[in-house]
Design an enzyme around this catalytic site. Structure first.
Site, PDB file in Angstrom:
ATOM      1  N   GLU A  88     -28.544 -29.261 -20.437  1.00  0.00           N
ATOM      2  CA  GLU A  88     -28.081 -29.217 -21.826  1.00  0.00           C
ATOM      3  C   GLU A  88     -26.689 -29.783 -22.034  1.00  0.00           C
ATOM      4  OE1 GLU A  88     -29.064 -24.848 -22.833  1.00  0.00           O
ATOM      5  OE2 GLU A  88     -29.716 -25.445 -20.852  1.00  0.00           O
ATOM      6  N   CYS A 108     -27.880 -23.029 -11.745  1.00  0.00           N
ATOM      7  CA  CYS A 108     -26.603 -22.625 -11.151  1.00  0.00           C
ATOM      8  C   CYS A 108     -26.864 -21.554 -10.097  1.00  0.00           C
ATOM      9  CB  CYS A 108     -25.690 -22.074 -12.247  1.00  0.00           C
ATOM     10  SG  CYS A 108     -24.052 -21.584 -11.679  1.00  0.00           S
ATOM     11  N   CYS A 115     -25.187 -14.513 -17.690  1.00  0.00           N
ATOM     12  CA  CYS A 115     -25.343 -15.933 -17.993  1.00  0.00           C
ATOM     13  C   CYS A 115     -26.795 -16.392 -17.849  1.00  0.00           C
ATOM     14  CB  CYS A 115     -24.438 -16.742 -17.068  1.00  0.00           C
ATOM     15  SG  CYS A 115     -24.543 -18.510 -17.348  1.00  0.00           S
ATOM     16  N   SER A 241     -12.858 -18.569 -15.321  1.00  0.00           N
ATOM     17  CA  SER A 241     -13.677 -17.477 -15.852  1.00  0.00           C
ATOM     18  C   SER A 241     -13.275 -16.207 -15.120  1.00  0.00           C
ATOM     19  CB  SER A 241     -15.160 -17.773 -15.627  1.00  0.00           C
ATOM     20  OG  SER A 241     -15.514 -18.938 -16.325  1.00  0.00           O
ATOM     21  N   CYS A 359     -24.993 -21.470 -22.605  1.00  0.00           N
ATOM     22  CA  CYS A 359     -25.440 -22.312 -21.488  1.00  0.00           C
ATOM     23  C   CYS A 359     -26.777 -21.859 -20.947  1.00  0.00           C
ATOM     24  CB  CYS A 359     -24.477 -22.255 -20.319  1.00  0.00           C
ATOM     25  SG  CYS A 359     -22.792 -21.959 -20.698  1.00  0.00           S
TER      26      CYS A 359
HETATM   27  N1  SAH Z   1     -19.559 -22.155 -13.897  1.00  0.00           N
HETATM   28  C1  SAH Z   1     -18.459 -22.366 -14.795  1.00  0.00           C
HETATM   29  C2  SAH Z   1     -18.884 -22.921 -16.154  1.00  0.00           C
HETATM   30  C3  SAH Z   1     -19.845 -22.038 -16.821  1.00  0.00           C
HETATM   31  S1  SAH Z   1     -19.990 -21.689 -18.454  1.00  0.00           S
HETATM   32  C4  SAH Z   1     -17.719 -21.051 -14.994  1.00  0.00           C
HETATM   33  O1  SAH Z   1     -18.187 -20.034 -14.545  1.00  0.00           O
HETATM   34  O2  SAH Z   1     -16.647 -21.074 -15.583  1.00  0.00           O
HETATM   35  C5  SAH Z   1     -18.514 -21.547 -19.295  1.00  0.00           C
HETATM   36  C6  SAH Z   1     -18.122 -20.118 -19.687  1.00  0.00           C
HETATM   37  O3  SAH Z   1     -19.124 -19.426 -20.427  1.00  0.00           O
HETATM   38  C7  SAH Z   1     -17.794 -19.268 -18.486  1.00  0.00           C
HETATM   39  O4  SAH Z   1     -16.594 -18.592 -18.735  1.00  0.00           O
HETATM   40  C8  SAH Z   1     -18.954 -18.309 -18.451  1.00  0.00           C
HETATM   41  O5  SAH Z   1     -18.642 -17.155 -17.750  1.00  0.00           O
HETATM   42  C9  SAH Z   1     -19.217 -18.106 -19.917  1.00  0.00           C
HETATM   43  N2  SAH Z   1     -20.537 -17.573 -20.243  1.00  0.00           N
HETATM   44  C10 SAH Z   1     -21.707 -17.758 -19.596  1.00  0.00           C
HETATM   45  N3  SAH Z   1     -22.701 -17.086 -20.194  1.00  0.00           N
HETATM   46  C11 SAH Z   1     -22.159 -16.473 -21.256  1.00  0.00           C
HETATM   47  C12 SAH Z   1     -22.682 -15.617 -22.288  1.00  0.00           C
HETATM   48  N4  SAH Z   1     -23.959 -15.290 -22.306  1.00  0.00           N
HETATM   49  N5  SAH Z   1     -21.820 -15.174 -23.214  1.00  0.00           N
HETATM   50  C13 SAH Z   1     -20.522 -15.520 -23.191  1.00  0.00           C
HETATM   51  N6  SAH Z   1     -19.969 -16.312 -22.268  1.00  0.00           N
HETATM   52  C14 SAH Z   1     -20.773 -16.781 -21.295  1.00  0.00           C
END
Ligand code: SAH
Length: 370
Positions: A88, A108, A115, A241, A359
């Site tokens: 995506e 991932c 997530c 994160s 995501c």
């Molecule tokens: N792997 C990377 C990028 C991932 S997504 C990382 O962990 O940073 C980017 C952000 O979205 C990250 O901070 C992740 O923790 C957050 N994220 C993922 N799923 C989420 C959800 N359902 N609600 C809110 N934030 C989310």
């Protein structure tokens, strides 16, 4: 087969020589592709075009689905690669211009509990060429993004304003319609380190002319790679994160916390700031009763006290994994607490609520359907 955009300019020149072509062809090819031209329509001559198509993957990434949020115009794309895998990307209109959120892996392996991307694990890394094709396609789409006059009185922006008007290509970049790129889609970019770093370098060297300051990379905290990134001489914004203020709590929601403790992570962030001169962005998604208490606000202040950073508080997007988010109202109070404590914090705006914008959601739906 390698993708033609897996090569940087110097490497592509060598490829051209081995194919019996002139070196200068490399630049023409890259310029045409970065501007979104289909290779068949590029002004390169029939023979070279055929040669390229038989030797490399080229224009092999397609948008197979687009969902548009009727309220805020956010567009979510499902890209499909040559081998049929999908990932995506999300295009958002902010007051300061368009932001594109890019995936770096199909699936991932990081297994964060809240997530959607990690359900089913990692299928494979996304290559440099595929990441470039996604942003090139998104840039073409961005030309037609409506200009959204967002009311900033009620929201907090986490992006820097350099004065470029909305919906217009940034100054000096008439071909670029994406102002900011965030590597925050599916996947862990630092778990696909070499492809991602090369992608950033090639993008910065391209006709789209992205500067390091308009690129953010978000990681769950792979400490050795954070040290490595600090040495790349690529002053992009590092987003971390964090999502918890104690190791115990972090382990509950982010398995990576079993591998690297918070103290190690914080040290690597300090080093990143020192080496790059850039502020670090801290992402903190609120999970009800787990990381949103008064104690968390205090510990966050203590933990980040002497790091040059700003904190983005994020409200959880419910992706059906049984994790409860803090309400927007409570999140706002949490931000106020942080601010009072002297932490530079903002509540991130939510976009694309009506189109499975978190995501991994769209890919999961697609996988189920097919
Ligand atoms: N792997 C990377 C990028 C991932 S997504 C990382 O962990 O940073 C980017 C952000 O979205 C990250 O901070 C992740 O923790 C957050 N994220 C993922 N799923 C989420 C959800 N359902 N609600 C809110 N934030 C989310």
């Amino acid at each position: 087969m390698k993708h033609v955009l897996d090569f940087n300019l110097e490497e592509l020149k060598l490829e051209m020589l081995t194919l019996g072509e002139k070196k200068f062809r490399a630049e023409q090819i890259l310029d045409a592709l970065f501007l979104g031209k289909e290779i068949d329509k590029a002004n390169l001559g029939k023979e070279l075009i055929e040669l390229l198509k038989t030797n490399y993957l080229i224009n092999s990434t397609k948008i197979i689905k687009t969902q548009t949020d009727p309220i805020d115009h956010t567009r979510k794309f499902l890209f499909q690669f040559a081998d049929g895998e999908v990932a995506e990307g999300v295009l958002m209109s902010y007051k300061y211009g368009n932001t594109f959120c890019l995936s770096t892996q199909v699936g991932c392996n990081m297994a964060c509990s809240f997530c959607a991307s990690t359900i089913g694990g990692k299928k494979r890394d996304i290559t440099t060429g595929e990441m470039l094709e996604m942003i090139i396609l998104a840039n073409c789409e961005a030309k037609t993004m409506p200009i959204v006059g967002v009311d900033v009185s009620s929201i907090h922006e986490d992006e820097e304003d350099d004065g470029d008007p909305v919906g217009v290509a940034p100054k000096g970049n008439p071909q670029r319609f994406i102002k900011n790129l965030v590597l925050m889609g599916s996947g862990e970019p630092l778990d696909n380190y070499h492809n991602v770093v090369k992608f950033i370098r090639n993008l910065m060297a391209s006709k789209l002319n992205f500067g390091a300051r308009s690129i953010s990379l978000s990681t769950c905290g792979l400490v050795p790679q954070i040290y490595a990134l600090a040495e790349e001489n690529l002053p992009i914004t590092l987003s971390i994160s964090l999502h918890a203020t104690t190791d115990e709590n972090r382990k509950k929601i982010m398995p990576i916390a079993h591998k690297y403790e918070l103290v190690e992570l914080i040290m690597s962030l300090k080093n990143y700031v020192k080496k790059t001169g850039r502020r670090v962005a801290v992402e903190y998604t609120l999970v009800k009763g787990v990381n949103d208490t008064d104690g968390d606000a205090k510990r966050l202040k203590a933990l980040l006290g002497d790091i040059v950073c700003f904190v983005n508080i994020i409200t959880l997007n419910d992706v059906g994994r049984g994790v409860n988010g803090t309400t927007r109202q409570e999140a706002y109070h949490f931000v106020e607490k942080l601010k009072k404590a002297g932490v530079n914090a903002t509540l991130r705006r939510t976009l694309g609520q009506n189109i499975d914008a978190a995501c991994g959601q769209l890919r999961n739906k697609h996988t189920k359907e097919s």
